[in-house]
Design a protein around this motif. Structure first.
Motif, PDB file in Angstrom:
ATOM      1  N   LYS A  89       0.813  -1.221   0.000  1.00 27.27           N
ATOM      2  CA  LYS A  89       0.000   0.000   0.000  1.00 27.27           C
ATOM      3  C   LYS A  89       0.848   1.273   0.000  1.00 27.27           C
ATOM      4  O   LYS A  89       0.508   2.260   0.641  1.00 27.27           O
ATOM      5  N   ILE A  90       1.959   1.200  -0.713  1.00 28.96           N
ATOM      6  CA  ILE A  90       2.786   2.387  -0.935  1.00 28.96           C
ATOM      7  C   ILE A  90       2.344   2.940  -2.275  1.00 28.96           C
ATOM      8  O   ILE A  90       2.570   2.333  -3.319  1.00 28.96           O
ATOM      9  N   SER A  91       1.669   4.065  -2.225  1.00 26.74           N
ATOM     10  CA  SER A  91       1.109   4.610  -3.461  1.00 26.74           C
ATOM     11  C   SER A  91       2.054   5.614  -4.107  1.00 26.74           C
ATOM     12  O   SER A  91       2.790   6.322  -3.436  1.00 26.74           O
ATOM     13  N   ILE A  92       1.993   5.625  -5.399  1.00 27.58           N
ATOM     14  CA  ILE A  92       2.801   6.541  -6.206  1.00 27.58           C
ATOM     15  C   ILE A  92       1.862   7.629  -6.724  1.00 27.58           C
ATOM     16  O   ILE A  92       0.881   7.324  -7.404  1.00 27.58           O
ATOM     17  N   PRO A  93       2.146   8.884  -6.410  1.00 27.88           N
ATOM     18  CA  PRO A  93       1.274   9.965  -6.881  1.00 27.88           C
ATOM     19  C   PRO A  93       1.163   9.966  -8.405  1.00 27.88           C
ATOM     20  O   PRO A  93       2.125   9.682  -9.115  1.00 27.88           O
TER      21      PRO A  93
END
Length: 183
Positions: free
Chosen positions: A156-160
């Motif tokens: 759940k590491i999101s990339i903008p």
């Protein structure tokens, strides 16, 4: 900082008495690399803590996220604040075992290949990880290394969306440990 390492070693080992089968390191090297169209992303941490029980193959590993160093300060700031949220999720932890520990003769010089598997917790998410690892015994000293790939989205590491085309969702992680006896 030294108190954090001592505390981590104690936590990793639980309340049990250190035995001769356990080895540790408080300066394991963890690096990651992500190939990106605009600019590759790479960071290194030389202060990870690991404990290995040679008798059982049990392995635990802990790394402080703020300990990763980047070539560019802005990348390091974005990594800690926007991606892994280091204040909220200060460390990554791996708890697992050497699947085929019987293949490794920890008392005989040589190079041994095995598989390590377990649970990797990072950014509040825990996932199964299995990776090939190499173990080298030389003059009674043990060194291990492994390289594996994870998907940021699984943790759940999101990339903008602004930089989505410039950052890969997969990250290659490299780990090197030079173990010492615990007694």
């Amino acid at each position: 900082m030294k108190k954090i390492f001592v505390s981590t070693i104690i936590l990793l080992c639980g309340a049990s008495v250190f035995s001769q089968t356990r080895v540790f390191t408080k300066n394991a090297k963890v690096s990651f690399f992500s190939k990106a169209p605009t600019e590759n992303i790479e960071a290194h941490n030389i202060a990870a803590v690991s404990v290995l029980d040679k008798a059982t193959g049990q392995l635990e590993f802990s790394v402080l996220m703020k300990g990763f160093e980047f070539d560019k300060a802005l990348m390091q700031e974005h990594f800690n604040e926007n991606y892994v949220e280091s204040d909220k999720f200060p460390k990554a932890v791996f708890k697992g075992k050497i699947d085929d520990a019987g293949k490794i003769n920890f008392t005989k010089d040589g190079n041994y290949n095995a598989t390590v598997s377990g649970l990797l917790t990072m950014h509040g998410e825990t996932k199964n990880v299995s990776a090939p690892a190499s173990f080298t015994v030389q003059n009674g000293k043990l060194t291990s290394s492994s390289t594996f790939t994870i998907a940021l989205s699984e943790y759940k590491i999101s990339i903008p969306s602004v930089v989505k085309d410039n950052i890969s969702n997969t990250v290659k992680i490299m780990v090197i440990c030079h173990y010492e006896n615990m007694n």
